[in-house]
Design a protein around this motif. Sequence first.
Motif, PDB file in Angstrom:
ATOM      1  N   GLY A 224     -49.826  48.720-101.334  1.00  0.00           N
ATOM      2  CA  GLY A 224     -48.893  47.970-100.950  1.00  0.00           C
ATOM      3  C   GLY A 224     -48.058  48.629 -99.663  1.00  0.00           C
ATOM      4  O   GLY A 224     -47.821  48.019 -98.713  1.00  0.00           O
ATOM      5  N   ALA A 225     -47.596  50.179-100.061  1.00  0.00           N
ATOM      6  CA  ALA A 225     -46.860  50.846 -99.144  1.00  0.00           C
ATOM      7  C   ALA A 225     -47.635  50.871 -97.925  1.00  0.00           C
ATOM      8  O   ALA A 225     -47.121  51.083 -96.629  1.00  0.00           O
ATOM      9  CB  ALA A 225     -46.289  52.131 -99.697  1.00  0.00           C
ATOM     10  N   SER A 227     -50.104  49.321 -96.533  1.00  0.00           N
ATOM     11  CA  SER A 227     -50.097  48.014 -95.998  1.00  0.00           C
ATOM     12  C   SER A 227     -48.861  47.730 -95.116  1.00  0.00           C
ATOM     13  O   SER A 227     -49.005  47.218 -94.018  1.00  0.00           O
ATOM     14  CB  SER A 227     -50.653  47.046 -97.057  1.00  0.00           C
ATOM     15  N   PHE A 228     -48.089  47.851 -96.011  1.00  0.00           N
ATOM     16  CA  PHE A 228     -46.509  47.603 -95.036  1.00  0.00           C
ATOM     17  C   PHE A 228     -46.225  48.436 -94.089  1.00  0.00           C
ATOM     18  O   PHE A 228     -45.358  48.167 -93.313  1.00  0.00           O
ATOM     19  CB  PHE A 228     -45.603  47.791 -96.418  1.00  0.00           C
ATOM     20  N   SER A 268     -44.063  34.525 -97.383  1.00  0.00           N
ATOM     21  CA  SER A 268     -43.617  34.920 -98.622  1.00  0.00           C
ATOM     22  C   SER A 268     -43.033  34.024 -99.622  1.00  0.00           C
ATOM     23  O   SER A 268     -42.977  34.216-100.802  1.00  0.00           O
ATOM     24  CB  SER A 268     -42.535  36.114 -98.526  1.00  0.00           C
ATOM     25  N   LEU A 323     -48.956  40.059 -94.605  1.00  0.00           N
ATOM     26  CA  LEU A 323     -48.022  41.004 -95.403  1.00  0.00           C
ATOM     27  C   LEU A 323     -47.284  40.235 -96.186  1.00  0.00           C
ATOM     28  O   LEU A 323     -46.965  40.835 -97.174  1.00  0.00           O
ATOM     29  CB  LEU A 323     -47.525  41.796 -94.145  1.00  0.00           C
ATOM     30  N   ASN A 327     -47.022  42.144 -99.936  1.00  0.00           N
ATOM     31  CA  ASN A 327     -45.907  42.997-100.428  1.00  0.00           C
ATOM     32  C   ASN A 327     -45.240  42.529-101.441  1.00  0.00           C
ATOM     33  O   ASN A 327     -45.007  43.428-102.463  1.00  0.00           O
ATOM     34  CB  ASN A 327     -44.820  43.020 -99.270  1.00  0.00           C
ATOM     35  N   THR A 330     -47.722  43.314-104.351  1.00  0.00           N
ATOM     36  CA  THR A 330     -48.018  44.653-104.830  1.00  0.00           C
ATOM     37  C   THR A 330     -46.722  45.338-105.564  1.00  0.00           C
ATOM     38  O   THR A 330     -46.845  46.063-106.555  1.00  0.00           O
ATOM     39  CB  THR A 330     -48.363  45.443-103.734  1.00  0.00           C
ATOM     40  N   ALA A 331     -45.413  44.904-104.890  1.00  0.00           N
ATOM     41  CA  ALA A 331     -44.362  45.374-105.610  1.00  0.00           C
ATOM     42  C   ALA A 331     -44.269  45.099-106.998  1.00  0.00           C
ATOM     43  O   ALA A 331     -43.868  45.740-107.850  1.00  0.00           O
ATOM     44  CB  ALA A 331     -43.202  44.812-104.729  1.00  0.00           C
ATOM     45  N   GLN A 353     -42.825  53.732-100.013  1.00  0.00           N
ATOM     46  CA  GLN A 353     -42.867  52.748 -98.986  1.00  0.00           C
ATOM     47  C   GLN A 353     -42.159  53.125 -97.613  1.00  0.00           C
ATOM     48  O   GLN A 353     -43.024  53.115 -96.573  1.00  0.00           O
ATOM     49  CB  GLN A 353     -42.362  51.390 -99.451  1.00  0.00           C
ATOM     50  N   HIS A 412     -40.146  40.906-102.467  1.00  0.00           N
ATOM     51  CA  HIS A 412     -39.864  41.394-100.958  1.00  0.00           C
ATOM     52  C   HIS A 412     -38.609  41.549-100.750  1.00  0.00           C
ATOM     53  O   HIS A 412     -38.391  42.117 -99.685  1.00  0.00           O
ATOM     54  CB  HIS A 412     -40.506  40.445-100.257  1.00  0.00           C
TER      55      HIS A 412
END
Length: 412
Positions: A224-225, A227-228, A268, A323, A327, A330-331, A353, A412
């Motif tokens: 996730g990090a 990707s972010f 989101s 994204l 995000n 994954t978080a 992140q 998010h």
Amino acid sequence: MANELSRAKYISLILILGTLTALGPFSIDMYLPGFPAIGKDLGVDPTRVALSLSSFFIGISAGQLLYGPLLDRFGRKKPLYIGLLLYVISSIGCIYASTLDSLIILRFVQAIGSCAAAVASVAMVRDLFPVKENAKVFALLMLVVGTSPMIAPTVGSYVTSAFSWHAVFLILGAMGALILLATIFWLPESFKPDTSMSLKPRPIINNFLAVVSEPQFYTYCFAGAISFSGLFAYVSASPQVFMDIYKLSDKAYGWIFAFLSIGLIGSSQVNSLLLKRFTSQQIVPVALVGQTITGLIFVICAWNNWLSLPGIIALLFAFLCCLGFINPNTAALSLAPFTKNAGSASSLMGAIQMGIGSLASTVVSLYNTHTATPMAVTMCGSSFVALLILVVCSRNIKTAVTAAPAAAAMAH
């Protein structure tokens, strides 16, 4: 406690906590349209100004780990007072920055200050409201955070045009001062200081090591990090891409930035609906594949100079939409295995992140090619590496702990 609050008190708490949460995003987005003017005044290329953004990201990453133990040891408000005061002083300092190096240092200090607001607001939601109310409160706070990328660059562009980039930091300093006053007079202390809480490095480090050794945490946290970090590359490079390459005004850039934010925020929210039918584990790989394909198309088009203004806007919009699905899920999956160490897991996830994001931001800032290629390559690379980590490391997860839909929707 929420059921004991009057409606007026409830609304005032939400507003104060919301402004605390939004202080960091406003500090990131509001000065972006001023990059060309800052570069001209400080005698550097506008692409180099993005290093002050990278230093802000590094400051937030360090602050995530700093304030967690302090808020437990000394209560919520004292560390918050110090952080907000630091933010106000450094914001005023940014007004008088005469070199890029001084601006970079002051932005780092400003980030350390703003991080207190972000970490404290999350902790105080848990303190002040019953668990069953948390989802509702976090949703309201995320609405505030979600609107900041749409409002801040547009406001920043008009302020820069009418006055100067210095006025942006004057406004940010005034915001910090008003939030500090609201915190002092209207925000209650929500946590009794825990004098047994150790601030020695060894117990804190051992706690973090226990978290990062959990396969589900390191798989989804790092996927996730990384990707972010594509978002950080976009935020750092977009002023130069839109205002230097495509010759847009700072006002036009502000409006485009606001439009692209809709992709991240909207997807989101759609993610919340998808979670009624699919699990987070199902959504993440599909979204990562989509993000990687979008990044690859972006690189090919940028390398061959095929990108028109509508084309680059469309590709960035698609990337940010992916994204918005990656995000929050994954978080939530990263934090799902933890109960005892949830606070440490949350702060460590935030630090990782922001740390990886600051690296991506710095990489883009160092390549002064006056093309969109560095941004495209960084965004594509981050997506590919994240997908690779997910494929390889997910094999180590024996029994995945599923994130609650509400948590994934809010993370998010």
